[in-house]
Motif scaffolding. Structure first.
Motif, short mmCIF file in Angstrom:
data_model
loop_
_atom_site.label_atom_id
_atom_site.label_comp_id
_atom_site.label_asym_id
_atom_site.label_seq_id
_atom_site.Cartn_x
_atom_site.Cartn_y
_atom_site.Cartn_z
N LYS A 61 7.07 -37.09 17.28
CA LYS A 61 7.04 -38.11 16.25
C LYS A 61 6.66 -39.07 16.15
CE LYS A 61 8.86 -39.85 12.11
NZ LYS A 61 9.71 -40.21 12.22
N SER A 104 5.45 -38.75 10.29
CA SER A 104 5.63 -39.86 8.89
C SER A 104 4.70 -39.60 7.80
CB SER A 104 6.40 -41.05 9.50
OG SER A 104 7.92 -40.65 9.87
N ALA A 105 4.84 -40.46 6.87
CA ALA A 105 3.99 -41.05 5.65
C ALA A 105 3.57 -42.22 6.53
CB ALA A 105 4.71 -41.21 4.21
N THR A 131 5.98 -43.94 1.04
CA THR A 131 6.60 -43.76 0.66
C THR A 131 7.44 -44.37 -0.24
OG1 THR A 131 7.25 -42.15 2.64
CG2 THR A 131 8.49 -41.80 1.07
N GLU A 173 2.85 -37.79 3.89
CA GLU A 173 2.99 -37.05 5.00
C GLU A 173 2.14 -36.38 5.50
OE1 GLU A 173 5.75 -37.95 3.95
OE2 GLU A 173 6.71 -39.33 5.64
N PHE A 187 8.84 -34.31 6.96
CA PHE A 187 10.36 -35.28 5.93
C PHE A 187 10.09 -33.96 5.01
CE2 PHE A 187 9.21 -38.01 2.04
CZ PHE A 187 10.95 -38.37 1.97
N ARG A 212 15.53 -39.41 2.67
CA ARG A 212 14.57 -40.63 3.37
C ARG A 212 14.75 -40.57 5.03
NH1 ARG A 212 12.15 -44.97 0.80
NH2 ARG A 212 11.20 -44.54 2.58
N GLY A 213 13.85 -40.73 6.65
CA GLY A 213 13.77 -40.47 7.45
C GLY A 213 13.77 -39.48 8.16
N GLY A 214 13.29 -38.42 6.61
CA GLY A 214 13.59 -37.12 7.14
C GLY A 214 12.16 -36.45 7.98
N SER A 215 11.75 -37.18 8.58
CA SER A 215 9.99 -36.58 8.78
C SER A 215 10.91 -36.14 11.06
CB SER A 215 9.34 -37.24 9.64
OG SER A 215 9.53 -38.73 8.92
N ASP A 216 12.43 -37.13 11.06
CA ASP A 216 13.27 -37.22 12.09
C ASP A 216 13.97 -35.86 12.28
OD1 ASP A 216 12.58 -39.80 13.15
OD2 ASP A 216 14.24 -39.95 12.41
N1 ASP Z 1 7.94 -40.78 4.73
C1 ASP Z 1 9.25 -40.42 4.89
C2 ASP Z 1 10.59 -41.87 4.63
O1 ASP Z 1 9.92 -42.77 4.24
C3 ASP Z 1 10.11 -39.82 5.73
C4 ASP Z 1 10.06 -40.47 6.55
O2 ASP Z 1 9.55 -41.43 6.79
O3 ASP Z 1 10.58 -39.61 7.97
O4 ASP Z 1 11.62 -42.00 3.95
#
Ligand code: ASP
Ligand code: MG
Length: 327
Positions: free
Chosen positions: A7, A41-42, A47, A75, A137, A151-155
């Motif tokens: 990732k 991620s984007a 985002t 994304e 995400f 937020r942070g959902g691509s984890d």
């Molecule tokens: N792009 C989204 C964010 O900034 C998801 C991610 O980066 O995980 O929250």
């Protein structure tokens, strides 16, 4: 053949040069004998930029469905570019949206829960020799609408796919090299940890340090998914996240809370005696500090905001670099 999830965070994908470097890292994993699945991620701050556009076009009362439809585009943008970069290196690759990758969610737009991952398409692509590049995400609701995972959902996308594919490992490639004993910008002799426990990483996320998305770490902990937090700019090993880790202090975090700074020691089996030692070290350094909480995995001292960095350095000296350091 076993799969590995790799990732990439947004700062590792912020321009075409970085995307090509990330693609080269994916191909390197393949040469080591695992089948890579990339999750992206984007790019950089896109985002946040999309959220600003949404507010300008739709105002505060805009539809949550349309906000997710817009955010998911960030994304998808990364995924298509990464697939192109892989193909430019002679590999075969295919970008997939969350829906195409089988991420099924409820319909709580903006913070959807993953219900299950149907990885049949992913398995077909892998069997055909293609490298899947999944837009993180995002998922799809039962009604067929695009959702986002918070937020942070691509984890979370990464660990969900690692679980569903029974991957060997789930790697997080970002602009930091791993988890450090303290923030290296503040504590120059901070060391990178070879290993941290899920519980330690969860404590760090809860204490406000910038690590991985809390939901994702909890998901991985529950299922025993092995994580590796490492750099997308260097090839050196990062920090492995495992079920058990050595007892004692493992790292320090610093967080602002109004006019105060909270400095927390994270580890396991942290005793009241360690808290007393920490307070004594603060006093010896001429800092005003008081105890502000203790659990099995952390102990926290509070100090006026202006002394936060000095307290962090004093405690680092005590626990990680001074004579008789606790490791
Ligand atoms: N792009 C989204 C964010 O900034 C998801 C991610 O980066 O995980 O929250
Ligand atoms: Mg991002």
């Amino acid at each position: 053949m076993k799969t590995i999830i790799i990732k990439f965070g947004g700062s590792s994908l912020s321009n075409p040069g970085r995307i090509r470097r990330a693609a080269a890292m994916v191909l390197q994993e393949r040469r080591r004998g695992l089948r890579p699945v990339a999750v992206v991620s984007a790019p950089a701050d896109s985002t946040d930029d999309l959220l600003k556009l949404a507010a300008l076009a739709g105002g505060e009362k805009r539809s949550a469905r349309e906000t997710d439809a817009l955010l998911a585009a960030g994304e998808q943008f990364s995924a298509a570019l990464m697939a192109m970069a892989l193909e430019a290196e002679g590999a075969r690759a295919v970008s997939l949206t969350g829906a195409q990758a089988g991420i099924r969610t409820n319909s709580s737009f903006g913070a959807a829960e993953v219900l299950r991952a149907d990885v049949r398409r992913l398995r077909r692509e892998l069997a055909a020799g293609r490298i899947p590049v999944v837009a993180g995400f995002q998922g799809v609701s039962a009604a067929g609408d695009t959702t986002t995972l918070g937020r942070g959902g691509s984890d979370l996308t990464a660990v969900v796919l690692a679980g569903a594919l029974r991957s060997e490992l789930c790697e997080f490639r970002t602009d930091v090299k791993g988890v450090y004993t303290a923030h290296p910008a503040i504590v120059p002799d901070a060391r990178k940890l070879e290993q941290i426990s899920y519980a330690g990483l969860i404590a760090l996320a809860e204490l406000g340090a910038e690590v991985r998305q809390l939901r994702a770490v909890k998901y991985a902990a529950k299922r025993g998914i092995r994580l590796h937090l490492r750099s997308s700019f260097h090839d050196e090993p990062g920090t492995l996240v495992t079920a058990g880790a050595p007892a004692g202090p493992s790292c320090l975090s610093l967080k602002r809370a109004g006019g105060n700074a909270l400095v927390s020691l994270v580890g396991s089996g942290l005793s009241r005696e360690l808290q007393a030692e920490a307070l004594a070290a603060a006093k010896a350094a001429g800092l005003r500090a008081s105890a502000a909480g203790r659990g099995a995995r952390y102990l926290t001292l509070k100090t006026p905001a202006g002394s936060g960095e000095s307290l962090l350095r004093a405690l680092h000296e005590l626990f990680f670099s001074g004579q008789g350091a606790h490791h």
